[in-house]
Design a protein around this motif. Structure first.
Motif, PDB file in Angstrom:
ATOM      1  N   GLY A   1      38.241  39.910  52.545  1.00 17.97           N
ATOM      2  CA  GLY A   1      37.846  38.602  52.038  1.00 17.97           C
ATOM      3  C   GLY A   1      37.590  38.620  50.546  1.00 17.97           C
ATOM      4  N   ASP A   2      36.955  37.583  50.056  1.00 16.35           N
ATOM      5  CA  ASP A   2      36.580  37.515  48.640  1.00 16.35           C
ATOM      6  C   ASP A   2      35.378  38.421  48.400  1.00 16.35           C
TER       7      ASP A   2
ATOM      8  N   ALA B   1      48.013  26.656  42.621  1.00 15.80           N
ATOM      9  CA  ALA B   1      46.555  26.518  42.631  1.00 15.80           C
ATOM     10  C   ALA B   1      45.969  27.073  43.930  1.00 15.80           C
ATOM     11  N   ALA B   2      46.655  26.821  45.056  1.00 17.65           N
ATOM     12  CA  ALA B   2      46.169  27.316  46.349  1.00 17.65           C
ATOM     13  C   ALA B   2      46.215  28.839  46.404  1.00 17.65           C
ATOM     14  N   GLU B   3      47.267  29.421  45.847  1.00 13.35           N
ATOM     15  CA  GLU B   3      47.393  30.886  45.833  1.00 13.35           C
ATOM     16  C   GLU B   3      46.308  31.517  44.955  1.00 13.35           C
ATOM     17  N   ARG B   4      46.041  30.895  43.811  1.00 11.75           N
ATOM     18  CA  ARG B   4      44.987  31.428  42.938  1.00 11.75           C
ATOM     19  C   ARG B   4      43.625  31.353  43.633  1.00 11.75           C
TER      20      ARG B   4
ATOM     21  N   LEU C   1      44.763  38.764  37.815  1.00 10.07           N
ATOM     22  CA  LEU C   1      45.023  37.331  37.770  1.00 10.07           C
ATOM     23  C   LEU C   1      43.711  36.662  37.396  1.00 10.07           C
ATOM     24  N   PRO C   2      43.609  36.049  36.213  1.00 14.88           N
ATOM     25  CA  PRO C   2      42.312  35.517  35.770  1.00 14.88           C
ATOM     26  C   PRO C   2      41.844  34.323  36.601  1.00 14.88           C
ATOM     27  N   ARG C   3      40.552  34.095  36.563  1.00 16.45           N
ATOM     28  CA  ARG C   3      39.970  32.979  37.321  1.00 16.45           C
ATOM     29  C   ARG C   3      40.301  31.631  36.693  1.00 16.45           C
ATOM     30  N   ASN C   4      40.404  31.600  35.371  1.00 11.97           N
ATOM     31  CA  ASN C   4      40.631  30.322  34.692  1.00 11.97           C
ATOM     32  C   ASN C   4      41.780  30.437  33.684  1.00 11.97           C
ATOM     33  N   PRO C   5      42.996  30.619  34.180  1.00  9.74           N
ATOM     34  CA  PRO C   5      44.125  30.724  33.242  1.00  9.74           C
ATOM     35  C   PRO C   5      44.387  29.384  32.560  1.00  9.74           C
TER      36      PRO C   5
ATOM     37  N   ASN D   1      39.799  36.432  43.870  1.00  7.40           N
ATOM     38  CA  ASN D   1      38.576  37.229  44.027  1.00  7.40           C
ATOM     39  C   ASN D   1      38.687  38.316  45.094  1.00  7.40           C
ATOM     40  N   LYS D   2      39.913  38.615  45.520  1.00 10.06           N
ATOM     41  CA  LYS D   2      40.095  39.666  46.519  1.00 10.06           C
ATOM     42  C   LYS D   2      40.181  41.043  45.853  1.00 10.06           C
ATOM     43  N   LEU D   3      39.928  42.054  46.657  1.00  6.86           N
ATOM     44  CA  LEU D   3      39.872  43.435  46.165  1.00  6.86           C
ATOM     45  C   LEU D   3      41.149  43.846  45.435  1.00  6.86           C
ATOM     46  N   GLY D   4      42.290  43.413  45.947  1.00 11.68           N
ATOM     47  CA  GLY D   4      43.563  43.815  45.351  1.00 11.68           C
ATOM     48  C   GLY D   4      43.813  43.251  43.976  1.00 11.68           C
TER      49      GLY D   4
END
Length: 371
Positions: free
Chosen positions: A240-241, A294-297, A278-282, A302-305
């Motif tokens: 999860g996140d 947007a859905a993919e971001r 992948l930044p939180r607020n590109p 916030n996942k481990l990978g």
């Protein structure tokens, strides 16, 4: 001279603290020292006072913490009152409360004041030095012991794991010590990650201490059910996140340990920040917005990978750069001490959804292999 006496030791401690509010604070160890020295002959007092001062010098302000670890080893119950009362009521007392009979019944004290106490503490003091001050690689030929001790010391943010480590080493020395450290780290970290309450986590530590005391050999000890974890809950959480969770940095340090192996030592960094690839607020015109919906971001950011450790403080303007530029100007000189971060830097020339998913699957698999 005015002589003041109190009926209870804790009252004496409180009285001293109040009257001495402009002086040096009296610690629990100071009172324990006095209480135990008065049980010795005059000849023995100098001998043990000197050794007590040796321990005080070694531990400094953490001496009471060391005594608390010994209390945990002896009592094997969660501490519910002050360290002094715990020693008086649970370590030295010759009676205990029987809940069935609803009265106090006689018992043999766990430890006696005087020589027995000094000898036990001094023994654990040497054990502590052997565990934490020894270069174990000289004997074992690798850094597994050192690295797991550093992982728990750096990653847990609490020291409740020290008591079982000391207790095990004092009994079995290096026999099976690596396997024990791995089992202990696995159990305590899994309890933490799956949100076991602090009370349950301490109960599990005390259960491990009881198993150490009862065990006849280290192999049988590690087969105990006290080391069992909730694997399904653990897998659910790490999938999860995890960004913002208290254990996020620990998991990334654990991955570093896995990818590092045992041939090099783990050296904790003064600054270690969690960075999103992948930044939180590109920015709206960035390549990130083109490569990720947007859905993919929202699902993957916030996942481990998507997380790595860097040896600098977070920099939003740098962290929002597109991947290729971010690697060269932000990651390149700030990941040299983190094997998992280096692996991603070297193996992923781009960072699209398929890359993120693959890396997430890889790191989750690595963690599940050791849990």
């Amino acid at each position: 001279m005015i002589y003041v006496a109190t009926e209870e030791l804790q009252d004496a401690f409180q009285l001293f603290t109040v009257l001495n509010n402009r002086g040096v604070k009296l610690s629990s160890s100071d009172i324990l020292k006095a209480e135990n020295l008065k049980e010795l002959s005059a000849a023995d007092r100098t001998f043990w006072a000197t050794r007590w001062e040796e321990m005080e010098t070694y531990f400094g302000e953490d001496f009471d913490k060391f005594l608390s670890h010994i209390r945990t080893i002896l009592v094997k119950k969660k501490q519910t009152t002050t360290l002094l009362k715990e020693f008086d009521e649970f370590v030295y007392s010759n009676q205990e409360y029987d809940r069935t009979q609803k009265k106090y019944v006689p018992r043999t004290p766990i430890l006696r004041r005087g020589r027995d106490t000094f000898e036990l503490l001094y023994s654990y003091y040497h054990t502590y030095q052997e565990v934490f001050d020894t270069d174990h690689s000289v004997v074992t030929g690798d850094y597994e012991i050192t690295n797991y001790l550093k992982l728990m010391e750096t990653g847990f943010g609490a020291d409740y794991w020290i008591a079982p480590v000391l207790d095990y080493y004092r009994k079995y020395r290096r026999g099976g010590f690596v396997a024990f450290l791995k089992a202990l780290d696995r159990k305590l970290s899994a309890d933490w990650i799956t949100a076991a309450t602090p009370t349950v986590r301490m109960e599990n530590v005390n259960a491990i201490l009881r198993e150490i005391e009862a065990s006849q050999d280290s192999t049988a000890l590690l087969q105990s059910k006290t080391f069992t974890i909730n694997k399904s809950d653990f897998e659910r959480v790490i999938n999860g996140d995890i960004y913002g969770r208290s254990f996020a940095k620990y998991l990334l340090l654990k991955l570093d340990l896995i990818y590092r192996g045992s041939s090099t030592p783990m050296i904790p960094q003064a600054i270690a920040s969690i960075e999103h690839i992948l930044p939180r607020n590109p920015s709206a015109d960035s390549q990130w917005v083109k490569d990720f919906s947007a859905a993919e971001r929202e699902e993957w950011t916030n996942k481990l990978g998507n997380l790595v450790l860097i040896s600098r403080r977070k920099n939003t303007s740098q962290g929002n750069r597109d991947y290729v530029e971010k690697k060269e100007k932000y990651f390149e000189k700030n990941i040299e001490m983190f094997p998992n971060s280096i692996r991603i830097y070297q193996n992923y020339p781009e960072w699209k959804l398929s890359d993120l998913k693959k890396n997430h699957s890889d790191v989750v698999t690595e963690l599940l292999n050791v849990y």
